[in-house]
Design a protein around this motif. Structure first.
Motif, PDB file in Angstrom:
ATOM      1  N   LEU A   1    -100.939   5.662  -7.687  1.00  0.00           N
ATOM      2  CA  LEU A   1    -101.732   6.412  -6.612  1.00  0.00           C
ATOM      3  C   LEU A   1    -102.206   7.974  -7.185  1.00  0.00           C
ATOM      4  O   LEU A   1    -101.402   7.984  -7.706  1.00  0.00           O
ATOM      5  CB  LEU A   1    -101.262   6.641  -5.165  1.00  0.00           C
ATOM      6  CG  LEU A   1    -100.785   4.712  -4.638  1.00  0.00           C
ATOM      7  CD1 LEU A   1    -100.349   5.148  -3.291  1.00  0.00           C
ATOM      8  CD2 LEU A   1    -101.940   3.540  -4.318  1.00  0.00           C
ATOM      9  N   VAL A   2    -103.718   7.976  -6.848  1.00  0.00           N
ATOM     10  CA  VAL A   2    -104.370   8.802  -7.137  1.00  0.00           C
ATOM     11  C   VAL A   2    -104.097   9.778  -6.396  1.00  0.00           C
ATOM     12  O   VAL A   2    -103.781  10.261  -4.995  1.00  0.00           O
ATOM     13  CB  VAL A   2    -106.022   8.815  -7.999  1.00  0.00           C
ATOM     14  CG1 VAL A   2    -105.790  10.559  -8.264  1.00  0.00           C
ATOM     15  CG2 VAL A   2    -106.234   8.126  -8.788  1.00  0.00           C
ATOM     16  N   ASP A   3    -102.950  11.241  -6.648  1.00  0.00           N
ATOM     17  CA  ASP A   3    -103.261  12.428  -6.068  1.00  0.00           C
ATOM     18  C   ASP A   3    -103.831  12.688  -5.301  1.00  0.00           C
ATOM     19  O   ASP A   3    -103.470  12.494  -3.941  1.00  0.00           O
ATOM     20  CB  ASP A   3    -102.697  13.694  -6.910  1.00  0.00           C
ATOM     21  CG  ASP A   3    -101.181  13.659  -7.383  1.00  0.00           C
ATOM     22  OD1 ASP A   3    -100.305  12.378  -6.499  1.00  0.00           O
ATOM     23  OD2 ASP A   3    -100.823  13.964  -8.021  1.00  0.00           O
ATOM     24  N   ASN A   4    -105.043  13.096  -5.450  1.00  0.00           N
ATOM     25  CA  ASN A   4    -106.022  13.845  -4.286  1.00  0.00           C
ATOM     26  C   ASN A   4    -106.264  12.157  -3.030  1.00  0.00           C
ATOM     27  O   ASN A   4    -107.173  13.363  -2.642  1.00  0.00           O
ATOM     28  CB  ASN A   4    -106.871  14.120  -5.201  1.00  0.00           C
ATOM     29  CG  ASN A   4    -106.594  15.553  -5.667  1.00  0.00           C
ATOM     30  OD1 ASN A   4    -105.440  16.028  -5.524  1.00  0.00           O
ATOM     31  ND2 ASN A   4    -107.628  16.000  -7.062  1.00  0.00           N
ATOM     32  N   SER A   5    -106.134  11.443  -3.389  1.00  0.00           N
ATOM     33  CA  SER A   5    -106.617  10.315  -2.425  1.00  0.00           C
ATOM     34  C   SER A   5    -106.038  10.543  -1.293  1.00  0.00           C
ATOM     35  O   SER A   5    -104.975  10.866  -1.179  1.00  0.00           O
ATOM     36  CB  SER A   5    -106.927   9.074  -3.415  1.00  0.00           C
ATOM     37  OG  SER A   5    -105.582   8.636  -3.572  1.00  0.00           O
ATOM     38  N   THR A   6    -106.261   9.714  -0.065  1.00  0.00           N
ATOM     39  CA  THR A   6    -105.785  10.036   0.849  1.00  0.00           C
ATOM     40  C   THR A   6    -105.210   8.275   1.007  1.00  0.00           C
ATOM     41  O   THR A   6    -105.811   7.525   0.451  1.00  0.00           O
ATOM     42  CB  THR A   6    -106.292  10.021   2.581  1.00  0.00           C
ATOM     43  OG1 THR A   6    -108.010   8.616   2.273  1.00  0.00           O
ATOM     44  CG2 THR A   6    -107.299  11.507   1.726  1.00  0.00           C
ATOM     45  N   LEU A   7    -104.043   7.987   2.316  1.00  0.00           N
ATOM     46  CA  LEU A   7    -103.605   6.596   2.325  1.00  0.00           C
ATOM     47  C   LEU A   7    -104.974   6.093   2.627  1.00  0.00           C
ATOM     48  O   LEU A   7    -104.714   4.835   2.007  1.00  0.00           O
ATOM     49  CB  LEU A   7    -102.678   6.965   2.642  1.00  0.00           C
ATOM     50  CG  LEU A   7    -101.302   7.807   2.723  1.00  0.00           C
ATOM     51  CD1 LEU A   7    -100.380   6.853   3.504  1.00  0.00           C
ATOM     52  CD2 LEU A   7    -100.608   7.083   1.763  1.00  0.00           C
ATOM     53  N   GLU A   8    -105.560   6.205   3.267  1.00  0.00           N
ATOM     54  CA  GLU A   8    -106.896   5.416   3.721  1.00  0.00           C
ATOM     55  C   GLU A   8    -107.645   4.843   2.839  1.00  0.00           C
ATOM     56  O   GLU A   8    -108.467   3.670   2.444  1.00  0.00           O
ATOM     57  CB  GLU A   8    -107.309   5.834   4.471  1.00  0.00           C
ATOM     58  CG  GLU A   8    -108.521   4.934   5.399  1.00  0.00           C
ATOM     59  CD  GLU A   8    -109.079   5.372   7.316  1.00  0.00           C
ATOM     60  OE1 GLU A   8    -109.709   5.298   8.284  1.00  0.00           O
ATOM     61  OE2 GLU A   8    -108.862   6.930   6.836  1.00  0.00           O
ATOM     62  N   ASP A   9    -107.775   6.148   1.852  1.00  0.00           N
ATOM     63  CA  ASP A   9    -108.936   5.908   0.618  1.00  0.00           C
ATOM     64  C   ASP A   9    -108.283   4.339  -0.308  1.00  0.00           C
ATOM     65  O   ASP A   9    -108.662   3.709  -0.991  1.00  0.00           O
ATOM     66  CB  ASP A   9    -109.122   6.857  -0.635  1.00  0.00           C
ATOM     67  CG  ASP A   9    -109.853   8.090   0.598  1.00  0.00           C
ATOM     68  OD1 ASP A   9    -110.567   7.470   1.413  1.00  0.00           O
ATOM     69  OD2 ASP A   9    -109.422   8.964  -0.415  1.00  0.00           O
TER      70      ASP A   9
END
Length: 404
Positions: free
Chosen positions: A68-76
């Motif tokens: 998972l990419v750090d700047n993304s949200t869980l919803e993303d």
């Protein structure tokens, strides 16, 4: 997993809580409360406290094992309520972290946490001794953080001698004390304080261990840290008073010695008094004064000598007093902060419950006003006490569920 090792994460996001599962290195599974608009980097910061695994070695994956990419949200990342996120670590750490979670001390000691036990890997083969020692101590610190989270005292006893710097921190500025406080592990807090970890250490978010205990809703741990801070202050008061007495005695001795040695007499007899010198010089028939003034009288010459000697003594005394003055200045600065506390009998340790502690704080507040100090700090403590008492009756201490 035992009930006592359940991580506390509820208060990180109370607005729109959503339960998701965290599978830790394939050995433990937690249910934590998050919000779907939480960024991955925030989740990793939270999981450093919830699992004891430092932020910088974590890898979070979901469904297809993609990181998972750090700047993304869980919803993303299409994380849904009840979904399972895997917390993995980088390959060089996986075996060590796994053994630490399982508490296998003998195996851990052979995995590059001790300089005396040979360990080789493709990474260490290219390290010089200094770099390798720092790398080994870093690995030992990670094991310590996990051991503190697991409340494995035996593991901590074996690892602590290998972590020589008690100020070692994770990349987020956290010490093992922060981890223990966030999970409400009061016994481990006492253990770490006894081992020399700093009570007032702050992380990069400017939070102390007591702040995390409050944030995660652990009134017992919060009160223990609060009382420990008061005990530390009381010791500081005693040390301050001793320093002040030492400084005063040193200044008194210097004053006495300065008065005695302001005149040192002649070179042949340093203790000789001016009157005696005048008498001796006056009885010398061949005396013609000083080389610069042959007509100079004995009394004038002795006066000049006395003045010159006293100036040298005064200069020396001023140099010697610099250290004493600096010490006294430091003591006075501390003294101003703790003056209201000194004038109240030391009943900190005798406060066995919130009511007796409240009475103590009220007495302290009265003393503050008597000495002209604002009582804002005491008001803060009273507010803190009310919050602790409220949470002890109304706050649900259950933070997450073990579903493994």
């Amino acid at each position: 997993m035992s009930q006592k090792n359940k991580p506390n994460t509820k208060r990180w996001n109370d607005d729109h809580p959503t339960k998701i599962r965290i599978r830790v290195v394939g050995h433990e599974e937690y249910t934590v409360n998050v919000s779907l608009d939480m960024r991955v980097t925030q989740l990793r910061k939270m999981l450093e406290l919830a699992t004891g695994i430092p932020y910088n070695i974590q890898r979070l994956t979901y469904l297809d094992a993609a990181e998972l990419v750090d700047n993304s949200t869980l919803e993303d990342n299409d994380v849904v309520p009840g979904g399972a996120i895997d917390l993995l670590v980088w390959p060089t750490w996986s075996n060590l972290v796994e053994k630490a979670i399982m508490g296998q001390i003998a195996e851990i000691m052979e995995l590059g946490v001790c300089y005396d036990i040979p360990f080789s890997s493709p990474i260490t083969d290219y390290m010089d001794n200094e770099t390798k020692m720092a790398w080994i101590e870093k690995r030992a610190f990670v094991v310590l953080c996990i051991g503190v989270h697991q409340e494995n005292v035996e593991l901590c006893d074996n690892i602590l001698p290998l972590v020589k710097n008690r100020n070692t921190r994770t990349p987020l500025g956290r010490t093992p004390l922060h981890i223990a406080a966030s999970q409400g592990k009061s016994d481990m807090l006492k253990y770490l304080l006894d081992k020399g970890f700093k009570l007032h250490a702050k992380d990069k978010d400017d939070k102390k261990a007591i702040d995390l205990a409050s944030l995660f809703g652990h009134p017992e741990s919060e009160r223990f840290l609060f009382m420990s801070a008061w005990e530390e202050l009381r010791e500081k008061i005693g040390s301050c008073q001793k320093k002040k007495e030492t400084a005063k005695s040193m200044k008194k001795e210097e004053t006495v010695s300065g008065n005695v040695s302001s005149f040192k007499g002649s070179h042949t007899n340093p203790e000789e008094k001016p009157e005696t010198m005048v008498k001796k010089l006056s009885t010398r028939t061949s005396f013609k004064g000083s080389p610069t003034n042959p007509e100079e009288k004995p009394e004038t010459m002795v006066k000049k000598l006395s003045t010159r000697t006293s100036k040298k003594s005064l200069k020396k005394k001023r140099q010697e007093d610099v250290h004493v003055d600096e010490m006294e200045e430091e003591i006075l600065s501390i003294d101003e902060e703790i003056k209201p506390v000194k004038d109240v009998c030391p009943v900190i340790g005798s406060c066995q419950n919130s009511d007796s502690f409240r009475q103590y704080l009220l007495a302290l507040k009265k003393q503050c006003r008597n000495f002209g100090y604002t009582a804002s700090l005491i008001d803060d403590h009273l507010q803190w006490l009310d919050n602790v008492k409220y949470r002890s009756f109304h706050h649900n201490p259950v933070i997450s569920e073990n579903i493994g």
